[in-house]
Design an enzyme around this catalytic site. Structure first.
Site: not given
Ligand SMILES: Cc1cc2nc3c(=O)[nH]c(=O)nc-3n(C[C@H](O)[C@H](O)[C@H](O)COP(=O)(O)OP(=O)(O)OC[C@H]3O[C@@H](n4cnc5c(N)ncnc54)[C@H](O)[C@@H]3O)c2cc1C
Length: 520
Positions: A294, A455-458
């Site tokens: 993201h 900031f939003h690893p997934m």
């Protein structure tokens, strides 16, 4: 800003060295690795459901007083993995900041709360065979999560001028913007969420889910790093962890937990690394792949009026005009002047000049729902899984959509009266008028000209009905190992397209309910 004294949230008493050392053994119903947005939720729901639970967390426990003690740089060293310098290799390199503390990354996050877009849930259900995740079925779960972490709209009184000027531009252009929902109770708008909330107002996991888990008997081990998942006859039966000293440098003992259920919630970088290091659930070839981050970039603008953008909430207001069409979300985010100095890309007297401008600046961040993918690889050394190699290549489609977002931010700032907009694009002069805005809109942007962050690893252990293309099944259980569950950001089949914590918590709740329903 509210001048009332800070609140005092519930205190935890995690078990840690030197209270424990040598060989420690536990036998429980469920062991959870990681105490962040996924792990804390599973721990609370299982403990409330009557199971005996152990939580193993590599980071230390910090309380409000600890954040008052230190500069932002020192706090990065305390609260973040690798001092906040975890990075994905590629062109450009992308920082992937990760919290390491009891409460995981929620301790340092900005407190922004979004439910996932309907179209994303629909896609996951239809394309990936994840049943029961339509908005109607998930409604009670979202409400449950939002109640525990106290989600509410950001109050205008403490949003600060950063939000005010952006709202002015948004209204002038007829776009859609509104206050962000946040998990807060008694927020004073001091803007330092990323260094731990000094008011205990942000209801991070160590102030919301974990105290409830502990109240129902969960035992939380801090400074304990899970190393081995124990498997017998194709079933997970426990975990072995290193007991670390407070600095996390030296191993002081070994914790061995036998459990009928093992839940991995070490985050989207370390959960796949642990699976890879243990040689588990690798059949689909998808462990560690499909990393989405993201990606986000920042845009700032200079005004003739003073803005003192850092006075007020860190993240306060969003604009979603490009969300459905381009997967781009704008979020007004302020930066502390000292910590944002690096983004000025200047040194010496020029940096001084740039910093002197700080009180006239406003800033916004923007995120793109990425189709670019990265992956997690083995790193160097015996314990490589504690610091795996991360690769990520920002593709042209995502770069183009980031440009759309940057141009929208610039347009809004100009409409709000900015005299110059700094796009963050290397080599591009500031936008100062309609003409330079048009040049920006038509610019051929290359990924290397940006300084994005993730900031939003997934996505690195994706969920799905088909074992050939997914790592875990529709309720988070590994296809290949019975009783081994994943309950963190790793399970998302694609980029969720909004700040992910509420979705992670909702999916973790669902996984916990499933474990309880089938009797542990
Ligand atoms: C600066 C910043 C701001 C953010 N702001 C927002 C926001 O406003 N809203 C939002 O929705 N999201 C935000 N996020 C992202 C959000 O916080 C994360 O997506 C979320 O916390 C991830 O949850 P998780 O359970 O997957 O992992 P985490 O919360 O990262 O928890 C994983 C935990 O596992 C531990 N761990 C790892 N390996 C081991 C091991 N071997 N043994 C034991 N423990 C281990 C880690 O130390 C960590 O504490 C932000 C992130 C950052 C960095």
């Amino acid at each position: 800003m509210d001048a009332s004294p800070p609140g005092d949230g519930p205190r935890l008493q995690p078990i840690a060295y030197p209270a424990i050392s040598g060989n420690v053994t536990e036998t429980v119903d469920a062991v959870v690795i990681g105490s962040g947005a996924g792990g804390a939720v599973v721990a609370k729901e299982l403990a409330e459901g009557g199971l005996s639970v152990v939580v193993i967390e590599e980071g230390a426990y910090f309380a409000r007083e600890d954040y008052a003690d230190g500069t932002p740089w020192e706090l990065l060293g305390k609260l973040y993995r690798e001092g906040g310098l975890t990075v994905a290799l590629g062109f450009p390199f992308v920082p992937i900041p990760l919290g390491k503390a009891v409460g995981g990354t929620t301790v340092v996050n900005s407190g922004t709360c979004f439910r996932p877009p309907d179209r994303v849930l629909h896609d996951w259900e239809r394309r990936w065979g994840i049943e029961g995740i339509d908005t109607v079925t998930l409604e009670p779960i979202f409400r449950r999560v939002e109640e525990v972490i106290s989600v509410q709209p950001a109050p205008w009184e403490i949003m600060g001028k950063n939000a005010e000027v952006f709202d002015r531009g948004v209204k002038a252009l007829g776009y859609h913007g509104q206050p962000i929902h946040r998990n807060i109770d008694g927020c004073r708008g001091c803007g330092v969420c990323a260094y731990g909330c000094p008011s205990d107002a942000k209801r991070a996991m160590h102030l919301s889910y974990l105290p409830r888990a502990a109240a129902h008997g969960a035992r939380i081990y801090a400074c304990c790093r899970a190393r081995r998942v124990l498997v017998e006859d194709g079933r997970a039966v426990g975990v072995e962890a290193d007991i670390l000293d407070a600095a996390g440098d030296e191993i002081r003992g070994r914790l061995r937990v036998r459990a009928a259920v093992v839940v991995l919630a070490a985050g989207a970088i370390h959960t796949p690394a642990l699976l890879m290091a243990n040689g588990l659930a690798l059949d689909s070839g998808q462990v560690g792949r499909n990393l989405r981050i993201h990606p986000s970039v920042g845009v700032s603008a200079a005004f003739e009026e003073e803005t003192y953008s850092w006075r007020g909430m860190l993240q306060s207001y969003y604009v979603d005009d490009l969300q459905e069409s381009h997967g781009v979300l704008l979020e007004v985010t302020s930066l502390l002047p000292g910590t944002s100095a690096a983004s000025a890309q200047e040194v010496g007297p020029k940096l001084k000049e740039a910093l002197a401008l700080s009180r006239y600046l406003a800033s916004v961040g923007l995120f793109v729902s990425d189709s670019s993918k990265g992956h997690i690889l083995r790193g160097l050394g015996r314990d490589w899984w504690t610091s795996p190699t991360i690769l990520y290549g920002l593709g042209q489609d995502d770069t183009d959509r980031l440009l759309r977002g940057i141009a929208l931010a610039a347009e809004v700032f100009l409409a709000a009266g900015a005299v110059a907009v700094f796009t963050g694009i290397r080599g591009l002069a500031p936008v100062t008028d309609r003409q330079s805005l048009r040049r920006l809109q038509k610019f051929s942007l290359r990924a290397e000209q940006l300084t994005p962050a993730g900031f939003h690893p997934m996505g690195t252990c994706r969920m799905g009905g088909d074992p050939a293309v997914s790592v875990v099944g529709p309720y988070g259980e590994a296809h290949a190992v019975r009783n081994l569950f994943v309950a963190d950001a790793s399970v998302f089949p694609s980029c969720v397209g909004v700040n992910p914590q509420v979705t992670i918590m909702a999916f973790a709740t669902r996984t916990a309910f499933h474990i309880l329903e089938r009797g542990g």
